[in-house]
Design an enzyme around this catalytic site. Structure first.
Site, short mmCIF file in Angstrom:
data_model
loop_
_atom_site.label_atom_id
_atom_site.label_comp_id
_atom_site.label_asym_id
_atom_site.label_seq_id
_atom_site.Cartn_x
_atom_site.Cartn_y
_atom_site.Cartn_z
N SER A 39 0.74 -1.18 0.06
CA SER A 39 0.03 -0.06 0.13
C SER A 39 0.95 1.13 -0.15
O SER A 39 1.50 1.32 -0.94
CB SER A 39 -1.04 -0.10 1.10
OG SER A 39 -1.92 0.83 1.01
N ASP A 77 -9.49 -4.29 -5.84
CA ASP A 77 -8.58 -3.23 -5.14
C ASP A 77 -8.95 -2.02 -6.28
O ASP A 77 -8.61 -2.18 -7.51
CB ASP A 77 -7.21 -3.44 -5.09
CG ASP A 77 -6.49 -2.27 -4.41
OD1 ASP A 77 -7.23 -1.30 -3.97
OD2 ASP A 77 -5.37 -2.72 -4.04
N HIS A 124 -7.92 -4.72 -1.37
CA HIS A 124 -6.76 -4.20 -0.95
C HIS A 124 -6.27 -4.92 0.42
O HIS A 124 -7.12 -4.81 1.45
CB HIS A 124 -6.96 -2.80 -0.84
CG HIS A 124 -5.49 -2.04 -0.58
ND1 HIS A 124 -4.84 -1.47 -1.43
CD2 HIS A 124 -4.98 -1.52 0.64
CE1 HIS A 124 -3.92 -0.82 -1.16
NE2 HIS A 124 -3.84 -0.91 0.29
#
Length: 446
Positions: free
Chosen positions: A175, A272, A305
Site C-alpha cells: 500500500s 482493489d 486491498h
C-alpha cells in the site's frame, strides 16, 4: 485484527468539529486533535526464537533526532542453516502500509506479517518504523525509509554484520509502503553509493493520478477505498502542498527508467481500486531497458486491498506469500512449487481522457506463481504513536477488511512478452528461473 469506530457519522468533541474525515483510517479535528481509527495492538519483541515461532525479534533506533527505528526479524532455522553452509541471508527492508498516516512496524498486523515473511523466505527482515502524517507530512516517510536503508547498508548492527548478504538486498512494502519502497529504490539508484538493490517487491501499492483509470471509475460501496477517499489522501498527507497530479504518486517514465534494481514483483488484487495503477507501473517497467524479463505482476482474483494482512490463512494469501518466497529465493533451486492457476488476459487500461496508451498493457504474458495500537514514545514505541496514549476511548466495533470470499481463485504472475497458449504446461529444471514455470489449477478460498 483491526478495530475501528463503529459508525462513520461525523461528530463533535471537546476539541471542535471534524476538519478532515478519512474514515475508516483517520480524522483530524479543528482543535488539532488527530484520531486514528484503524489500529491494531502493540506487540513486544522477543529475542527467544523458540518462544516466538522460530523467529527472534529485536528493536533498534536508527536516528535519535527523528525517531526513525526498526524491528528486525531473524528466523533461527534459516540462520543456523546459513551458518552451517558458510552462507549469508538475503535482507528484506520492509515498509508497512497505512495510508501514510496510520500503522506501525510494532503493531500486531505488521509484526505478524514480517515474522511470517522472515520464516517463509529465510531472509533477515528489517521492518521500518517511519514518521506518520499529518504530524510529519510527506516526504518525512521517504526520508526515514532512506535513513533506514543507509543504516542497513552500513551493516553496523550485529545481526546484519553476522547474517546479511549485501548482494541480496530487497526493498518491499504494501500500500503506502509500496509507494515508499519504490521511491527508496529510485533514490538508491540515483545515489549509487549503497549496496545494490536486487529486488523490489510492492504489494497493492498506492499510486494515483488526476485522471481515472478503469478500476478507479466505479465503487461498489463495499471495497475498502472509494475514489473520493483516495482523491483526498495525498493532499492531506502532504499538508496541502501537493495534489493528485504529483509525480510522487504518478511516477514519470524517465524516473521508472532510472531504477537499477535487477528484479521487480508487483502484486495487485482484482477488487482493489488501486489495481490498475499497479498494472500500469509493472507494464511501464517492463518497457524499460533495464527490465529485460525480470518484471512480474501477481494478481489475486476476488480479493480487495490488503487481504493478505487481514486473512493470512486464506488460500490466496498463502499463494501470494509463496510467490514472494520464490521471488526472493529464485537464485536457488526451487523446492516443491505450489500450483497456481493462469489469469485471464490483462484488461487494457484507459484514462477517462483517453491519454493512457492502450499498448502499455498489451505486452504481458503469464508466468506462474508456484503458486489496538497504543501510541507510546520511542522505546516507548515510536513516532506519532505517542498521540494515541492521551485520547479518550471511543465506542468501537470490529471490521474485517477484505471480508469477501471468492469461491474460486485464479492466480499467477505476468511477464512482458508474447502470451503462450494457456493449455501448455512447461516443466521446470531445478536451476530454471521462476518465470519459466506454467502450472494451472483451481483453489477454494478459505
Amino acid at each position: 485484527m483491526y478495530a475501528i469506530e463503529s459508525s462513520p457519522a461525523k461528530k463533535k468533541d471537546a476539541t471542535g468539529d471534524i476538519a478532515v474525515d478519512l474514515y475508516p483510517f483517520i480524522r483530524e479535528y479543528k482543535g488539532g486533535r488527530i484520531e486514528r481509527l484503524l489500529h491494531s495492538s502493540f506487540v513486544p519483541v522477543s529475542e527467544d526464537a523458540a518462544a516466538n515461532r522460530g523467529v527472534a525479534t529485536k528493536d533498534v533506533i536508527i536516528d535519535k533526532s527523528t525517531g526513525v527505528s526498526a524491528r528486525l526479524f531473524l528466523a533461527s532455522r534459516a540462520a543456523a542453516a546459513a551458518a552451517a553452509a558458510g552462507e549469508m541471508l538475503p535482507v528484506i527492508v520492509y515498509i508497512h502500509g497505512g495510508s501514510f498516516c496510520t500503522e506501525s512496524a510494532f503493531c500486531r498486523t505488521y509484526n505478524n506479517y514480517a515474522k511470517s515473511l522472515a520464516a517463509r523466505t529465510g531472509a533477515l527482515v528489517v521492518s521500518v518504523e517511519y514518521r506518520l502524517a499529518p504530524e510529519h507530512p510527506m516526504p518525512a516517510a521517504y526520508d526515514d525509509a532512506w535513513a533506514a536503508l543507509q543504516w542497513v547498508a552500513s551493516l553496523s548492527d550485529p545481526w546484519l554484520a553476522d547474517y546479511a548478504d549485501p548482494e541480496r538486498m530487497f526493498l518491499a512494502g504494501d500500500s503506502a509502503g509500496g509507494n515508499i519502497a519504490y521511491h527508496t529504490a529510485v533514490r538508491a539508484s540515483r545515489d549509487g553509493s549503497l549496496m545494490d538493490i536486487e529486488g523490489l517487491i510492492i504489494v497493492h501499492p498506492y499510486f494515483w493520478g488526476s485522471e481515472r483509470l478503469a478500476s478507479e471509475t466505479v465503487w461498489d460501496g463495499v471495497a475498502m477505498f472509494s475514489p473520493d477517499l483516495v482523491d483526498r489522501l495525498w493532499p492531506f498527507v502532504t499538508a496541502g502542498h501537493a495534489g493528485n497530479d504529483d509525480p510522487r504518486i504518478n511516477p514519470p517514465e524517465e524516473e521508472i527508467a532510472s531504477l537499477t534494481c535487477r528484479r521487480m514483483l508487483v502484486a495487485v488484487a482484482e477488487k482493489d481500486i488501486l489495481r490498475d495503477r499497479g498494472r500500469q507501473l509493472a507494464a511501464r517497467m517492463r518497457d524499460c531497458a533495464w527490465a529485460g524479463d525480470h518484471v512480474a505482476l501477481v494478481e489475486s482474483e476476488g480479493e480487495d486491498h490488503g487481504f493478505h494482512l487481514y486473512n493470512p490463512l486464506r488460500a490466496t494469501s498463502k499463494m501470494l506469500m509463496e510467490s514472494i518466497v520464490q521471488f526472493v529465493n529464485q537464485r536457488t533451486a526451487l523446492a516443491l512449487p505450489l500450483p497456481a492457476a493462469l489469469l485471464p488476459e490483462l484488461h487494457e487500461l484507459h484514462a477517462c481522457e483517453g491519454k493512457t496508451s492502450d499498448s502499455e498493457m498489451n505486452s504481458a504474458k503469464p508466468i506462474p506463481g508456484v503458486p489496538a495500537r497504543p501510541y507510546i514514545d520511542m522505546f516507548g514505541y515510536g513516532m506519532a504513536m505517542k498521540y494515541w496514549s492521551g485520547q479518550k476511548s471511543m465506542p468501537r466495533g470490529s471490521l474485517h477488511i477484505g471480508q469477501a470470499k471468492a469461491s474460486r481463485t485464479r492466480y499467477g504472475l505476468f511477464l512482458g512478452g508474447t502470451r503462450p497458449n494457456k493449455t501448455n504446461k512447461v516443466s521446470l529444471p531445478a536451476a530454471a528461473p521462476l518465470q519459466r514455470v506454467l502450472l494451472s489449477t483451481t483453489f477454494s478460498s478459505g
